[in-house]
Design a protein around this motif. Structure first.
Motif, PDB file in Angstrom:
ATOM      1  N   GLU A   1       0.827  -1.205   0.000  1.00  0.00           N
ATOM      2  CA  GLU A   1       0.000   0.000   0.000  1.00  0.00           C
ATOM      3  C   GLU A   1       0.862   1.255   0.000  1.00  0.00           C
ATOM      4  O   GLU A   1       0.522   2.254  -0.649  1.00  0.00           O
ATOM      5  CB  GLU A   1      -0.940   0.011   1.209  1.00  0.00           C
ATOM      6  CG  GLU A   1      -2.218  -0.760   0.980  1.00  0.00           C
ATOM      7  CD  GLU A   1      -3.062  -0.175  -0.148  1.00  0.00           C
ATOM      8  OE1 GLU A   1      -3.415   1.021  -0.095  1.00  0.00           O
ATOM      9  OE2 GLU A   1      -3.356  -0.921  -1.101  1.00  0.00           O
ATOM     10  N   ALA A   2       1.973   1.216   0.708  1.00  0.00           N
ATOM     11  CA  ALA A   2       2.880   2.375   0.725  1.00  0.00           C
ATOM     12  C   ALA A   2       3.445   2.622  -0.674  1.00  0.00           C
ATOM     13  O   ALA A   2       3.599   3.782  -1.094  1.00  0.00           O
ATOM     14  CB  ALA A   2       4.000   2.152   1.737  1.00  0.00           C
ATOM     15  N   TRP A   3       3.751   1.552  -1.398  1.00  0.00           N
ATOM     16  CA  TRP A   3       4.228   1.705  -2.779  1.00  0.00           C
ATOM     17  C   TRP A   3       3.144   2.325  -3.654  1.00  0.00           C
ATOM     18  O   TRP A   3       3.404   3.231  -4.444  1.00  0.00           O
ATOM     19  CB  TRP A   3       4.650   0.366  -3.355  1.00  0.00           C
ATOM     20  CG  TRP A   3       5.857  -0.255  -2.733  1.00  0.00           C
ATOM     21  CD1 TRP A   3       6.650   0.275  -1.738  1.00  0.00           C
ATOM     22  CD2 TRP A   3       6.414  -1.520  -3.043  1.00  0.00           C
ATOM     23  NE1 TRP A   3       7.667  -0.599  -1.426  1.00  0.00           N
ATOM     24  CE2 TRP A   3       7.548  -1.716  -2.208  1.00  0.00           C
ATOM     25  CE3 TRP A   3       6.066  -2.525  -3.934  1.00  0.00           C
ATOM     26  CZ2 TRP A   3       8.328  -2.858  -2.268  1.00  0.00           C
ATOM     27  CZ3 TRP A   3       6.845  -3.673  -3.991  1.00  0.00           C
ATOM     28  CH2 TRP A   3       7.963  -3.837  -3.167  1.00  0.00           C
ATOM     29  N   VAL A   4       1.929   1.802  -3.525  1.00  0.00           N
ATOM     30  CA  VAL A   4       0.819   2.328  -4.322  1.00  0.00           C
ATOM     31  C   VAL A   4       0.608   3.810  -4.009  1.00  0.00           C
ATOM     32  O   VAL A   4       0.455   4.637  -4.923  1.00  0.00           O
ATOM     33  CB  VAL A   4      -0.481   1.516  -4.078  1.00  0.00           C
ATOM     34  CG1 VAL A   4      -1.689   2.222  -4.684  1.00  0.00           C
ATOM     35  CG2 VAL A   4      -0.341   0.101  -4.643  1.00  0.00           C
ATOM     36  N   GLU A   5       0.596   4.165  -2.735  1.00  0.00           N
ATOM     37  CA  GLU A   5       0.377   5.560  -2.349  1.00  0.00           C
ATOM     38  C   GLU A   5       1.476   6.465  -2.880  1.00  0.00           C
ATOM     39  O   GLU A   5       1.201   7.581  -3.335  1.00  0.00           O
ATOM     40  CB  GLU A   5       0.258   5.681  -0.831  1.00  0.00           C
ATOM     41  CG  GLU A   5      -1.036   5.112  -0.277  1.00  0.00           C
ATOM     42  CD  GLU A   5      -2.281   5.747  -0.872  1.00  0.00           C
ATOM     43  OE1 GLU A   5      -2.309   6.985  -1.091  1.00  0.00           O
ATOM     44  OE2 GLU A   5      -3.235   4.992  -1.154  1.00  0.00           O
ATOM     45  N   ALA A   6       2.722   6.007  -2.818  1.00  0.00           N
ATOM     46  CA  ALA A   6       3.832   6.819  -3.321  1.00  0.00           C
ATOM     47  C   ALA A   6       3.710   7.043  -4.827  1.00  0.00           C
ATOM     48  O   ALA A   6       3.906   8.159  -5.322  1.00  0.00           O
ATOM     49  CB  ALA A   6       5.167   6.156  -2.984  1.00  0.00           C
ATOM     50  N   ALA A   7       3.373   5.997  -5.551  1.00  0.00           N
ATOM     51  CA  ALA A   7       3.197   6.135  -7.000  1.00  0.00           C
ATOM     52  C   ALA A   7       1.971   6.981  -7.322  1.00  0.00           C
ATOM     53  O   ALA A   7       2.010   7.851  -8.206  1.00  0.00           O
ATOM     54  CB  ALA A   7       3.085   4.757  -7.654  1.00  0.00           C
ATOM     55  N   ALA A   8       0.882   6.765  -6.600  1.00  0.00           N
ATOM     56  CA  ALA A   8      -0.349   7.530  -6.838  1.00  0.00           C
ATOM     57  C   ALA A   8      -0.124   9.015  -6.609  1.00  0.00           C
ATOM     58  O   ALA A   8      -0.637   9.858  -7.359  1.00  0.00           O
ATOM     59  CB  ALA A   8      -1.476   7.010  -5.942  1.00  0.00           C
ATOM     60  N   SER A   9       0.655   9.341  -5.597  1.00  0.00           N
ATOM     61  CA  SER A   9       0.946  10.743  -5.305  1.00  0.00           C
ATOM     62  C   SER A   9       1.661  11.405  -6.486  1.00  0.00           C
ATOM     63  O   SER A   9       1.334  12.530  -6.873  1.00  0.00           O
ATOM     64  CB  SER A   9       1.801  10.824  -4.036  1.00  0.00           C
ATOM     65  OG  SER A   9       2.167  12.151  -3.777  1.00  0.00           O
TER      66      SER A   9
END
Length: 193
Positions: A130-138
């Protein structure tokens, strides 16, 4: 002066490498101790929780390094979602070539072998991904990409699946395919001028 030891760090690095190359279940504590050169007593002092503790610490460290890599790629490609994707794909391809196509993902391997039966490890793996997804989404959002979270989830899933395809085919061509596919999709997902 007290003596310092790097046995703990060597054991973690060795365990991560083995978990990535051969999986969690196939990696035994004796192999980690032997390959890391850690004294047995020191190893058990640092890792009282055994392999599960190692897996938990590796999941957290591996996830944090992934977030840092995503952040570095984002910093190198301000406002450029396509460049961001290409940079990350190139990095994954390079890592696979450098490892002679042997490295899997620590999070993926732990999840495959332990989730959902181990709720603690499952939660750590989920949080890391989820942290990876959030970083990419940002970064996607900052680049004006619509549905940035969905795009980020699909991109992270593609990168994770690509490791398996790359290992099986002993080729990094899948990363070029991902980069080109997402680049084409982004043209329709970005806000216009």
């Amino acid at each position: 002066m007290p003596r310092t030891s790097d046995a703990r760090d060597k054991a973690l690095a060795t365990a991560e490498d083995l978990f990535r190359r051969q999986g969690f279940a196939a990696t035994g504590l004796a192999q980690i101790i032997e390959e890391s050169g850690s004294p047995k007593g020191s190893f058990y002092f640092h890792f009282k929780g055994g392999k599960d503790q190692l897996a938990a610490e590796i999941a957290e460290r591996f996830a944090a390094r992934g977030v840092a890599a995503i952040a570095a790629a984002a910093a190198a490609t301000p406002g450029d979602a396509t460049g961001f994707i290409r940079l990350l794909c190139a990095g994954f391809a390079q890592e696979m070539r450098a490892s002679d196509f042997t490295l899997g993902c620590a999070l993926q391997n732990i999840a495959t072998e332990r989730a959902p039966g181990d709720p603690d490890l499952t939660a750590l793996v989920h949080a890391g991904l989820e942290a990876w997804v959030e970083a990419a989404a940002s970064h996607f959002a900052a680049c004006g990409v619509n549905a940035s979270r969905s795009v980020a989830q699909a991109f992270i899933a593609a990168l994770e699946g690509a490791r398996t395809l790359s290992r099986a085919s002993r080729s990094d061509a899948v990363y070029s395919a991902i980069a080109e596919s997402f680049a084409a999709s982004l043209r329709t997902l970005q806000d216009g001028p």
